[in-house]
Design an enzyme around this catalytic site. Structure first.
Site, PDB file in Angstrom:
ATOM      1  N   ASP A  30       0.848  -1.195   0.000  1.00 53.20           N
ATOM      2  CA  ASP A  30       0.000   0.000   0.000  1.00 53.20           C
ATOM      3  C   ASP A  30       0.886   1.248   0.000  1.00 53.20           C
ATOM      4  OD1 ASP A  30      -3.212   0.512   0.991  1.00 53.20           O
ATOM      5  OD2 ASP A  30      -1.808   2.189   1.151  1.00 53.20           O
ATOM      6  N   HIS A  46     -11.103  -6.444 -13.499  1.00 54.80           N
ATOM      7  CA  HIS A  46     -11.725  -5.341 -12.754  1.00 54.80           C
ATOM      8  C   HIS A  46     -13.119  -5.691 -12.239  1.00 54.80           C
ATOM      9  CE1 HIS A  46     -12.509  -1.055 -11.784  1.00 54.80           C
ATOM     10  NE2 HIS A  46     -13.763  -1.422 -12.020  1.00 54.80           N
ATOM     11  N   THR A  91     -12.051   3.817  -1.167  1.00 58.19           N
ATOM     12  CA  THR A  91     -11.636   4.984  -1.959  1.00 58.19           C
ATOM     13  C   THR A  91     -11.199   4.590  -3.364  1.00 58.19           C
ATOM     14  OG1 THR A  91      -9.379   4.836  -1.081  1.00 58.19           O
ATOM     15  CG2 THR A  91     -10.905   6.304   0.071  1.00 58.19           C
ATOM     16  N   HIS A  94     -11.762  -0.639  -7.380  1.00 57.00           N
ATOM     17  CA  HIS A  94     -11.325  -1.913  -7.957  1.00 57.00           C
ATOM     18  C   HIS A  94     -11.098  -2.772  -6.718  1.00 57.00           C
ATOM     19  CE1 HIS A  94      -8.544  -4.185 -10.982  1.00 57.00           C
ATOM     20  NE2 HIS A  94      -8.593  -4.905  -9.861  1.00 57.00           N
ATOM     21  N   HIS A  96     -10.215  -4.742  -3.604  1.00 60.20           N
ATOM     22  CA  HIS A  96      -8.896  -5.055  -3.043  1.00 60.20           C
ATOM     23  C   HIS A  96      -9.049  -5.498  -1.608  1.00 60.20           C
ATOM     24  CE1 HIS A  96      -9.848  -0.805  -2.588  1.00 60.20           C
ATOM     25  NE2 HIS A  96      -9.262  -0.874  -1.406  1.00 60.20           N
ATOM     26  N   HIS A  98      -7.089  -5.742   1.904  1.00 57.27           N
ATOM     27  CA  HIS A  98      -5.936  -5.266   2.686  1.00 57.27           C
ATOM     28  C   HIS A  98      -5.431  -6.414   3.560  1.00 57.27           C
ATOM     29  CE1 HIS A  98      -6.876  -0.813   2.224  1.00 57.27           C
ATOM     30  NE2 HIS A  98      -8.064  -1.306   2.000  1.00 57.27           N
TER      31      HIS A  98
HETATM   32  P1  5GP Z   1      -9.637   1.614   0.349  1.00 54.06           P
HETATM   33  O1  5GP Z   1      -9.707   2.881   1.165  1.00 54.06           O
HETATM   34  O2  5GP Z   1     -10.337   1.794  -0.992  1.00 54.06           O
HETATM   35  O3  5GP Z   1     -10.092   0.376   1.078  1.00 54.06           O
HETATM   36  O4  5GP Z   1      -8.116   1.354   0.069  1.00 54.06           O
HETATM   37  C1  5GP Z   1      -7.417   1.947  -0.974  1.00 54.06           C
HETATM   38  C2  5GP Z   1      -5.966   1.824  -0.619  1.00 54.06           C
HETATM   39  O5  5GP Z   1      -5.205   2.002  -1.801  1.00 54.06           O
HETATM   40  C3  5GP Z   1      -5.486   2.879   0.388  1.00 54.06           C
HETATM   41  O6  5GP Z   1      -4.959   2.212   1.519  1.00 54.06           O
HETATM   42  C4  5GP Z   1      -4.435   3.665  -0.390  1.00 54.06           C
HETATM   43  O7  5GP Z   1      -3.350   4.030   0.426  1.00 54.06           O
HETATM   44  C5  5GP Z   1      -4.036   2.714  -1.485  1.00 54.06           C
HETATM   45  N1  5GP Z   1      -3.628   3.335  -2.729  1.00 54.06           N
HETATM   46  C6  5GP Z   1      -4.274   4.319  -3.407  1.00 54.06           C
HETATM   47  N2  5GP Z   1      -3.629   4.608  -4.546  1.00 54.06           N
HETATM   48  C7  5GP Z   1      -2.548   3.778  -4.595  1.00 54.06           C
HETATM   49  C8  5GP Z   1      -1.483   3.622  -5.529  1.00 54.06           C
HETATM   50  O8  5GP Z   1      -1.400   4.285  -6.573  1.00 54.06           O
HETATM   51  N3  5GP Z   1      -0.540   2.689  -5.239  1.00 54.06           N
HETATM   52  C9  5GP Z   1      -0.609   1.918  -4.114  1.00 54.06           C
HETATM   53  N4  5GP Z   1       0.365   1.036  -3.930  1.00 54.06           N
HETATM   54  N5  5GP Z   1      -1.597   2.052  -3.212  1.00 54.06           N
HETATM   55  C10 5GP Z   1      -2.552   2.981  -3.449  1.00 54.06           C
HETATM   56 ZN    ZN Z   2      -9.689  -1.662 -12.167  1.00 50.19          ZN
END
Ligand code: 5GP
Ligand code: ZN
Length: 110
Positions: A30, A46, A91, A94, A96, A98
């Site tokens: 991340d 996707h 945020t 796509h 994912h 963690h």
């Molecule tokens: P969400 O908030 O959608 O569950 O998690 C999105 C995660 O993607 C966040 O923890 C953020 O730090 C990470 N993230 C966003 N853009 C990028 C990127 O361009 N590269 C990487 N490696 N992580 C990203």
């Molecule tokens: Zn995507």
């Protein structure tokens, strides 16, 4: 999908180092880690979120990838999180998963 940052990572349009890759998934660190270990596991195909995920091969591939990547890194205890929808903290649209580890993780989360 166009303009999806994680599709760009899968397609190497954005250079990134994969900590794990198989036919259906990739995993990478991340950008903004919330723990000493903070890895994202994503399908190569996707899907915006769990709500759109309708491919059982991809569903099982995501869990297999979690097992493989943690085994590869020697991590036995970790938290997995999938945020679905803006109000739940999603945020990037796509799907994912963690993987967080390397510090005490309280439950319930804040
Ligand atoms: P969400 O908030 O959608 O569950 O998690 C999105 C995660 O993607 C966040 O923890 C953020 O730090 C990470 N993230 C966003 N853009 C990028 C990127 O361009 N590269 C990487 N490696 N992580 C990203
Ligand atoms: Zn995507």
């Amino acid at each position: 999908m166009e303009n999806c940052i994680f599709c760009k990572i899968v397609n190497k349009e954005i250079p990134s180092k994969f900590v794990y890759e198989d036919d259906d998934t990739v995993a990478f660190n991340d950008l903004n880690p919330q723990a000493p270990v903070h890895i994202l596991v994503i399908p190569k195909k996707h899907f915006a979120s769990i709500n759109e995920l309708d491919d059982e091969k991809v569903m099982s591939a995501l869990f297999k990838a979690v097992k493989n990547v943690t085994k590869k890194l020697g991590i036995e205890e970790y938290r997995t999180v999938i945020n679905t929808g803006e109000s739940a903290g999603q945020t990037v649209f796509h799907i994912h998963l963690h993987i967080l580890a390397g510090r005490p993780l309280n439950w319930p989360p804040g």
